[in-house]
Write an enzyme that holds these catalytic residues in place. Structure first.
Site, mmCIF file in Angstrom:
data_model
loop_
_atom_site.group_PDB
_atom_site.id
_atom_site.type_symbol
_atom_site.label_atom_id
_atom_site.label_comp_id
_atom_site.label_asym_id
_atom_site.label_seq_id
_atom_site.Cartn_x
_atom_site.Cartn_y
_atom_site.Cartn_z
ATOM 1 N N TYR A 23 43.746 45.194 49.988
ATOM 2 C CA TYR A 23 42.605 44.425 50.476
ATOM 3 C C TYR A 23 42.784 44.027 51.945
ATOM 4 C CZ TYR A 23 41.531 44.112 45.536
ATOM 5 O OH TYR A 23 41.235 44.426 44.231
ATOM 6 N N GLY A 140 41.169 40.511 35.481
ATOM 7 C CA GLY A 140 40.309 41.300 36.369
ATOM 8 C C GLY A 140 40.945 42.633 36.747
ATOM 9 N N HIS A 145 47.057 47.083 39.786
ATOM 10 C CA HIS A 145 47.162 47.338 41.231
ATOM 11 C C HIS A 145 48.598 47.688 41.627
ATOM 12 C CE1 HIS A 145 43.255 45.425 41.429
ATOM 13 N NE2 HIS A 145 43.198 45.563 42.723
ATOM 14 N N ARG A 178 42.118 47.776 32.382
ATOM 15 C CA ARG A 178 41.010 48.591 31.894
ATOM 16 C C ARG A 178 41.486 49.511 30.782
ATOM 17 N NH1 ARG A 178 36.105 49.568 34.544
ATOM 18 N NH2 ARG A 178 35.817 48.258 36.364
ATOM 19 N N TYR A 197 32.175 40.009 35.384
ATOM 20 C CA TYR A 197 31.379 39.679 36.564
ATOM 21 C C TYR A 197 29.915 39.951 36.336
ATOM 22 C CZ TYR A 197 36.089 40.794 38.214
ATOM 23 O OH TYR A 197 37.441 40.889 38.354
HETATM 24 C C1 SAM Z 1 40.883 43.033 41.389
HETATM 25 S S1 SAM Z 1 41.517 41.648 42.230
HETATM 26 C C2 SAM Z 1 41.171 40.467 40.972
HETATM 27 C C3 SAM Z 1 41.176 39.093 41.434
HETATM 28 C C4 SAM Z 1 40.561 38.082 40.449
HETATM 29 N N1 SAM Z 1 41.416 37.839 39.298
HETATM 30 C C5 SAM Z 1 39.183 38.538 40.011
HETATM 31 O O1 SAM Z 1 38.975 38.821 38.835
HETATM 32 O O2 SAM Z 1 38.305 38.620 40.867
HETATM 33 C C6 SAM Z 1 43.265 41.945 42.079
HETATM 34 C C7 SAM Z 1 44.148 40.993 42.875
HETATM 35 O O3 SAM Z 1 45.519 41.259 42.578
HETATM 36 C C8 SAM Z 1 46.269 41.003 43.770
HETATM 37 N N2 SAM Z 1 47.566 41.668 43.708
HETATM 38 C C9 SAM Z 1 47.810 43.007 43.665
HETATM 39 N N3 SAM Z 1 49.132 43.225 43.667
HETATM 40 C C10 SAM Z 1 49.754 42.003 43.711
HETATM 41 C C11 SAM Z 1 51.119 41.585 43.711
HETATM 42 N N4 SAM Z 1 52.114 42.460 43.672
HETATM 43 N N5 SAM Z 1 51.374 40.260 43.743
HETATM 44 C C12 SAM Z 1 50.358 39.349 43.766
HETATM 45 N N6 SAM Z 1 49.042 39.696 43.766
HETATM 46 C C13 SAM Z 1 48.749 41.009 43.742
HETATM 47 C C14 SAM Z 1 45.372 41.557 44.860
HETATM 48 O O4 SAM Z 1 45.712 41.046 46.141
HETATM 49 C C15 SAM Z 1 43.975 41.150 44.390
HETATM 50 O O5 SAM Z 1 43.536 39.949 44.943
#
Ligand code: SAM
Length: 294
Positions: A23, A140, A145, A178, A197
């Site tokens: 992001y 989410g 990720h 998912r 959402y």
């Molecule tokens: C799809 S967003 C979902 C955020 C929120 N829970 C939502 O439903 O809108 C995934 C989030 O996971 C975070 N993320 C990914 N890898 C991460 C890591 N290793 N440590 C902490 N956060 C992480 C990303 O920065 C992002 O904000």
């Protein structure tokens, strides 16, 4: 072998040093707020499911380890839970911090703790209260990720162990992904509205699967979202790319319960309903609930 040596996992312009923050260019973060819709009008089914589960377990103090723009955390602060919300992306956290600032006169928002933290170093990044939080959430499709950098899932196991260590004995972890089993079998996501959402944005999502050594290694979604502009200007097309590790339900359950050294009770839900393998309707999301027993 690093994932990036095989395939570009992020939108152009997003740096790849250390843990890739998908992001980091701010593009997806901006669109995400629109994509998830109004934070106050979450799907009622989600809200009532998660709030009643938390209440059943006597939860007061919650750690949200993937708060992103704060959408789940805001809902839970409003519901009276004591929230600590963390995320690795400052571009995403910016929106959560803005909401806290704007609502700082409400006592619950003034008490809301927001920090930057990474799952791979969570135990150093987050101050654990006593023997842990009553509940930890990671929702989410966030956990997916984290790529499998080394090809042996060791980073994912470490991240899950760190996340599990934040749960107090008797507390719960709620974590989702998912339905990648379905996506890998059919090449497309199960039909159905997003369970989390509400959004009216027109969107197109292209799915690609990257196989490495005969194993599905990564799923890349190319999002094209039509972003409405102010009354004067015309709508704009926003394109961004996000990549996910395709967790299969059985393997995920194994590494998840392994992170609790087996000292846990595990249950799985498909789109908030008790999941039965082989059921006719394929869920879009699997939500794992793990209770730490010791
Ligand atoms: C799809 S967003 C979902 C955020 C929120 N829970 C939502 O439903 O809108 C995934 C989030 O996971 C975070 N993320 C990914 N890898 C991460 C890591 N290793 N440590 C902490 N956060 C992480 C990303 O920065 C992002 O904000």
């Amino acid at each position: 072998m690093s994932v990036d040596s095989v395939f570009r996992t992020r939108s152009l312009g997003v740096a790849s040093v250390g843990l890739p923050d998908q992001y980091a260019d701010g593009k997806a973060a901006k669109v995400w707020q629109l994509y998830i819709g109004d934070t106050r009008s979450r799907t009622e089914e989600y809200k009532s499911w998660v709030v009643s589960l938390l209440k059943q377990h006597g939860v007061q103090r919650i750690l949200d380890v993937a708060c992103g723009t704060g959408v789940d955390s805001i809902m839970l602060v409003e519901e009276g839970f004591k929230m600590t919300s963390v995320d690795a992306s400052d571009k995403m956290l910016k929106y959560a911090l803005k909401e806290r600032w704007e609502r700082r006169k409400e006592h619950a928002f003034d008490q809301w703790v927001i920090e930057e933290a990474n799952w791979l170093t969570l135990t150093e990044d987050v101050q654990k209260p006593g023997n842990g939080f009553d509940a930890v959430i990671c929702l989410g499709n966030s956990f997916a990720h984290l790529p499998d950098f080394k090809g042996d899932q060791s980073d994912q196991k470490l991240a899950l162990q760190n996340i599990a260590s934040m749960v107090r004995p008797g507390g719960i972890l709620i974590i989702d992904h998912r339905n990648y089993d379905y996506i890998l079998e059919t090449g497309r996501a199960p039909q159905g509205k997003n369970i989390y959402y509400k959004s009216d944005l027109t969107q197109d999502i292209t799915t690609s699967v990257l196989w490495v050594d005969n194993k599905p290694h990564m799923i890349t979604l190319d999002y094209t979202v039509q972003v409405p502009e102010g009354p004067q200007s015309s709508p704009e097309l926003s394109k961004f790319r996000l990549s996910y590790y395709p967790h299969r339900i059985d393997n995920f359950k194994e590494i998840l319960t392994g992170a609790f050294h087996g000292k846990c009770e595990h249950s799985v839900y498909g789109d908030f309903k008790t999941y039965t393998p082989g059921q006719s309707q394929a869920p879009c999301y699997f939500i794992h609930v793990v209770k730490k027993t010791a």
